[in-house]
Design an enzyme around this catalytic site. Structure first.
Site, PDB file in Angstrom:
ATOM      1  CG  HIS A 173      -2.042   0.925   1.202  1.00 13.82           C
ATOM      2  ND1 HIS A 173      -2.302   1.766   0.161  1.00 13.82           N
ATOM      3  CD2 HIS A 173      -2.999   1.184   2.133  1.00 13.82           C
ATOM      4  CE1 HIS A 173      -3.355   2.506   0.434  1.00 13.82           C
ATOM      5  NE2 HIS A 173      -3.799   2.170   1.627  1.00 13.82           N
ATOM      6  CG  HIS A 211      -2.914   2.775  -9.890  1.00 12.27           C
ATOM      7  ND1 HIS A 211      -4.243   2.617  -9.605  1.00 12.27           N
ATOM      8  CD2 HIS A 211      -2.355   3.336  -8.790  1.00 12.27           C
ATOM      9  CE1 HIS A 211      -4.481   3.077  -8.392  1.00 12.27           C
ATOM     10  NE2 HIS A 211      -3.351   3.509  -7.863  1.00 12.27           N
ATOM     11  CG  ASP A 251       4.061   5.338  -4.857  1.00  8.58           C
ATOM     12  OD1 ASP A 251       4.028   6.257  -4.032  1.00  8.58           O
ATOM     13  OD2 ASP A 251       3.303   4.364  -4.815  1.00  8.58           O
TER      14      ASP A 251
END
Ligand code: CMC
Length: 431
Positions: A269, A308, A364
């Site tokens: 996560h 994703h 990220d």
């Protein structure tokens, strides 16, 4: 059109047909439960590990269209909020559902600013951790401990009590996060400075040493503000689901939010940006990129920071972060890893392997570079995620508490174990 909004299901075990209403693209699991129900059989259920195709709630907080790369808080595009809003205004929007008037804004900022201090006993609790304690472990336990300082928080049906705890949580998260950071360095904890903005004060509590007043570079404070806005909510992700699930027992919000922090702590996560940084360091120089990409295509490893579950197009947060990178590096100097990241992105976006799988940079890919430039060790990256996400967790918790359709979370199981065994007492079994 409307009269066709049903699903006809034929149960081939019995030949019986059922007409099930479709609302908002979903059917009610309870309607499926009518299929095959007898005195001995509870009826048909859905098996969905990880809830990949199950809506657990109605929500008006955050909208995502993964195919188009759209993210909106309360209907406002993330790009506009990141460009022109502040984190505290966005937090107000998430919690209250609409933008504040000037008076509401000023009062909200005042309230948050004047609840940043934590009880001294909590400081003692933090000081009791080992020197190398992970800051996320410290954060989740200290947020859980806050419930013991505010026992009235259990009155979750009282709007004023709810408001007070929401203010306290948003206000105290930077203090607890910064103190967890200082602890690992053996540096004294820095008390909040109420003259500073939310992100400036956070920077002050992180980095202030002997100076009378810490004056953070406004460009760094602004970059952090943008990162906080981007991480403030992301609909029903793992940690939000944890907050809602634990909150459905009607526990106080401190306990529910500490469950969210625990979920975020996990590497699947909150931890991918740390992995991106390690990957870039391992690649080392741009000439090694082609060989690395070939390795990814062979399936030897993943290109971290790409892909994703929801976004099958550009993650809108990644596009915004890319701009913030330039602002930060203007102050801190360019991180040599940036060149590798940019070249990796350029090559991947032209390569059929990534194009055909709809793999684009996610939030990220660049955030780790910014955090490192701001001198955060990798363990702090998830803390920097948890602080702004608290606003989203609380907005979702409020929605849950007021939702008449919600019940205590209690999924079904498909039992696979033994049945009706005869127990033989230990003395007989071991004889
Ligand atoms: N590098 C190389 N190949 C990839 C990658 C990647 N980063 N991501 C997916 N693929 C491939 C995967 O191997 C599969 O290929 P094939 O069809 O040949 O088997 C295909 O793309 C589909 O992937 P998937 O695993 O079915 O996709 P998913 O939706 O289950 O996984 C993901 C999504 C984010 C877990 C995955 O893309 C991934 O592991 N990315 C790297 C880790 C990362 O950056 N995570 C941060 C997510 S953003 C933070 C957040 O919002 O919480």
């Amino acid at each position: 059109m409307t009269e066709n909004q049903t699903l006809t299901v034929r149960d081939n075990r019995t030949g019986e047909e059922f007409e099930i209403p479709i609302t908002d693209g979903t059917i009610r699991a309870g309607d499926l439960g009518k299929i095959g129900r007898t005195d001995d059989d509870p009826g048909l259920a859905v098996y969905d590990p990880g809830f990949t195709n199950t809506a657990s709630t109605r929500s008006a907080v955050t909208y995502i269209d993964g195919d188009k790369g759209i993210l909106e808080y309360r209907g406002y595009p993330i790009e506009q909020l990141a460009e022109s809003s502040t984190f505290l205004e966005v937090a107000y929007l998430l919690i209250h559902g609409e933008l504040p008037t000037r008076e509401q804004h000023d009062q909200w900022v005042h309230e948050i600013t004047f609840h940043t201090f934590v009880h001294e006993n909590l400081k003692s609790q933090l000081q009791g951790f080992r020197y190398d304690a992970h800051p996320m472990g410290m954060l989740l336990s200290s947020v859980g401990a806050l419930s013991t300082f505010y026992p009235e928080a259990r009155a979750i049906r009282d709007p004023q009590v709810r408001h007070d705890q929401i203010v306290r949580l948003i206000a105290k998260m930077p203090t607890l996060g910064a103190w967890s950071f200082r602890h690992a360095q053996g540096k004294p904890y820095v008390y909040p400075d109420n003259d500073l903005s939310y992100t400036e004060n956070f920077l002050s509590m992180l980095f202030k040493m002997s100076e009378q007043k810490y004056n953070p570079d406004p460009r760094l404070a602004k970059a952090l503000e943008v990162l906080f806005i981007l991480h403030a909510d992301h609909e029903q992700n793992c940690s939000t689901n944890a907050v809602r699930s634990v909150g459905s027992s009607e526990v106080d919000p401190y306990s529910a939010v500490s469950a969210g922090i625990a979920a975020l702590y996990g590497p699947l996560h909150g931890g991918a940006n740390e992995a991106v940084l390690k990957m870039l360091k391992r690649i080392g120089t741009p000439d090694k990129i082609p060989a690395f990409i070939e390795g990814v295509k062979r399936g030897d490893e993943k290109l971290m920071g790409f892909g994703h579950r929801v976004y099958k197009n550009f993650d809108p947060r990644a596009t915004i972060i890319k701009k913030a990178v330039d602002d930060v590096f203007e102050v801190t100097g360019v991180n040599p890893l940036l060149e590798i990241a940019q070249e990796l992105e350029r090559i991947a976006l032209e390569d059929d392997y990534f194009i055909s799988r709809k793999l684009y940079p996610n939030v990220d890919f660049y955030s780790g570079l910014i955090y490192e430039a701001l001198q955060f060790p990798p363990e702090m990256f998830t803390v920097l995620f948890a602080i702004p996400r608290t606003a989203g967790w609380l907005a979702q918790w409020l929605e849950l508490v007021d939702d008449k359709e919600q019940k205590i979370a209690r999924p079904k199981q498909i039992y696979t174990g033994d049945r009706t065994l005869d127990f033989v007492p230990a003395a007989q079994r071991w004889a």
